[in-house]
Design a protein around this motif. Structure first.
Motif, PDB file in Angstrom:
ATOM      1  N   GLY A 277       0.815  -1.214   0.000  1.00 21.69           N
ATOM      2  CA  GLY A 277       0.000   0.000   0.000  1.00 21.69           C
ATOM      3  C   GLY A 277       0.843   1.257   0.000  1.00 21.69           C
ATOM      4  N   THR A 278       1.919   1.245   0.776  1.00 20.46           N
ATOM      5  CA  THR A 278       2.821   2.402   0.815  1.00 20.46           C
ATOM      6  C   THR A 278       3.483   2.616  -0.534  1.00 20.46           C
ATOM      7  OG1 THR A 278       3.229   1.960   3.151  1.00 20.46           O
ATOM      8  CG2 THR A 278       4.785   3.396   2.025  1.00 20.46           C
ATOM      9  N   LEU A 279       3.935   1.534  -1.147  1.00 18.19           N
ATOM     10  CA  LEU A 279       4.550   1.643  -2.471  1.00 18.19           C
ATOM     11  C   LEU A 279       3.547   2.149  -3.501  1.00 18.19           C
ATOM     12  CD1 LEU A 279       6.798  -1.549  -2.598  1.00 18.19           C
ATOM     13  CD2 LEU A 279       7.515   0.836  -2.390  1.00 18.19           C
ATOM     14  N   PHE A 280       2.303   1.666  -3.411  1.00 17.37           N
ATOM     15  CA  PHE A 280       1.270   2.106  -4.347  1.00 17.37           C
ATOM     16  C   PHE A 280       0.989   3.597  -4.189  1.00 17.37           C
ATOM     17  CE2 PHE A 280      -3.226   2.873  -5.327  1.00 17.37           C
ATOM     18  CZ  PHE A 280      -3.221   2.556  -6.680  1.00 17.37           C
ATOM     19  N   LEU A 281       0.843   4.068  -2.945  1.00 17.05           N
ATOM     20  CA  LEU A 281       0.585   5.492  -2.716  1.00 17.05           C
ATOM     21  C   LEU A 281       1.768   6.348  -3.156  1.00 17.05           C
ATOM     22  CD1 LEU A 281      -1.298   5.563   0.690  1.00 17.05           C
ATOM     23  CD2 LEU A 281      -2.200   6.036  -1.576  1.00 17.05           C
ATOM     24  N   GLY A 282       2.970   5.855  -2.931  1.00 11.50           N
ATOM     25  CA  GLY A 282       4.154   6.574  -3.399  1.00 11.50           C
ATOM     26  C   GLY A 282       4.198   6.668  -4.912  1.00 11.50           C
ATOM     27  N   ALA A 283       3.840   5.550  -5.589  1.00 13.55           N
ATOM     28  CA  ALA A 283       3.822   5.555  -7.054  1.00 13.55           C
ATOM     29  C   ALA A 283       2.755   6.504  -7.575  1.00 13.55           C
ATOM     30  CB  ALA A 283       3.581   4.137  -7.573  1.00 13.55           C
ATOM     31  N   VAL A 284       1.587   6.513  -6.941  1.00  8.24           N
ATOM     32  CA  VAL A 284       0.522   7.423  -7.366  1.00  8.24           C
ATOM     33  C   VAL A 284       0.968   8.871  -7.178  1.00  8.24           C
ATOM     34  CG1 VAL A 284      -1.798   8.248  -6.777  1.00  8.24           C
ATOM     35  CG2 VAL A 284      -1.365   5.800  -7.027  1.00  8.24           C
ATOM     36  N   ALA A 285       1.598   9.189  -6.058  1.00 11.94           N
ATOM     37  CA  ALA A 285       2.076  10.549  -5.814  1.00 11.94           C
ATOM     38  C   ALA A 285       3.138  10.943  -6.838  1.00 11.94           C
ATOM     39  CB  ALA A 285       2.630  10.658  -4.398  1.00 11.94           C
ATOM     40  N   LEU A 286       4.021  10.021  -7.167  1.00 16.80           N
ATOM     41  CA  LEU A 286       5.064  10.301  -8.157  1.00 16.80           C
ATOM     42  C   LEU A 286       4.457  10.553  -9.532  1.00 16.80           C
ATOM     43  CD1 LEU A 286       8.132  10.409  -8.705  1.00 16.80           C
ATOM     44  CD2 LEU A 286       7.977   7.991  -9.308  1.00 16.80           C
ATOM     45  N   VAL A 287       3.515   9.712  -9.934  1.00 20.15           N
ATOM     46  CA  VAL A 287       2.855   9.895 -11.236  1.00 20.15           C
ATOM     47  C   VAL A 287       2.092  11.212 -11.260  1.00 20.15           C
ATOM     48  CG1 VAL A 287       1.026   8.982 -12.719  1.00 20.15           C
ATOM     49  CG2 VAL A 287       2.766   7.448 -11.807  1.00 20.15           C
ATOM     50  N   TRP A 288       1.420  11.532 -10.161  1.00 19.82           N
ATOM     51  CA  TRP A 288       0.669  12.791 -10.086  1.00 19.82           C
ATOM     52  C   TRP A 288       1.606  13.989 -10.229  1.00 19.82           C
ATOM     53  CZ3 TRP A 288      -4.182  14.330 -10.409  1.00 19.82           C
ATOM     54  CH2 TRP A 288      -4.502  15.610 -10.010  1.00 19.82           C
ATOM     55  N   THR A 289       2.740  13.952  -9.558  1.00 14.16           N
ATOM     56  CA  THR A 289       3.701  15.055  -9.626  1.00 14.16           C
ATOM     57  C   THR A 289       4.265  15.202 -11.027  1.00 14.16           C
ATOM     58  OG1 THR A 289       4.272  14.633  -7.324  1.00 14.16           O
ATOM     59  CG2 THR A 289       5.797  15.972  -8.591  1.00 14.16           C
ATOM     60  N   ILE A 290       4.593  14.091 -11.658  1.00 15.32           N
ATOM     61  CA  ILE A 290       5.134  14.141 -13.021  1.00 15.32           C
ATOM     62  C   ILE A 290       4.083  14.662 -13.992  1.00 15.32           C
ATOM     63  CG2 ILE A 290       5.962  12.702 -14.922  1.00 15.32           C
ATOM     64  CD1 ILE A 290       7.395  10.994 -12.825  1.00 15.32           C
ATOM     65  N   ALA A 291       2.836  14.231 -13.845  1.00 13.91           N
ATOM     66  CA  ALA A 291       1.770  14.696 -14.734  1.00 13.91           C
ATOM     67  C   ALA A 291       1.517  16.185 -14.537  1.00 13.91           C
ATOM     68  CB  ALA A 291       0.496  13.893 -14.481  1.00 13.91           C
ATOM     69  N   LYS A 292       1.553  16.635 -13.289  1.00  9.64           N
ATOM     70  CA  LYS A 292       1.333  18.046 -13.015  1.00  9.64           C
ATOM     71  C   LYS A 292       2.450  18.891 -13.617  1.00  9.64           C
ATOM     72  CE  LYS A 292       1.541  19.917  -8.831  1.00  9.64           C
ATOM     73  NZ  LYS A 292       1.264  20.263  -7.435  1.00  9.64           N
TER      74      LYS A 292
END
Length: 91
Positions: A15-30
């Protein structure tokens, strides 16, 4: 009992890895979105500057027009009310 603890720890790690990946993808997309819209921002900057300059000019014109009306009105009122003020001061 130990297997449940190991499964729970694994779930927390995933779950931690998934949330980290989502945050990373969100930051890159932004960041990509901001970079993609940068030319539009730079295009609208002169238009925004003109709008702000016109707004300031209109505010200055309105304030000066109001002052041009109120200052002579204050002078006339002072001339009309001065005798009453002198009379009130003497009595």
């Amino acid at each position: 009992m130990e297997i449940l603890l190991i499964a729970f720890i694994g779930l927390v790690v995933v779950g931690t890895l998934f949330l980290g990946a989502v945050a990373l993808v969100w930051t890159i997309a932004k960041a990509a979105f901001c970079v993609a819209l940068l030319p539009l921002k730079l295009l609208f900057l002169p238009i925004l500057a003109v709008v702000v300059i016109v707004k300031v000019a209109v505010v200055i014109a309105v304030v000066s027009a109001v002052a041009a009306v109120l200052i002579p009105l204050a002078v006339v009122l002072a001339l009309l009310l001065a005798p009453f003020a002198i009379l009130a001061a003497l009595t």
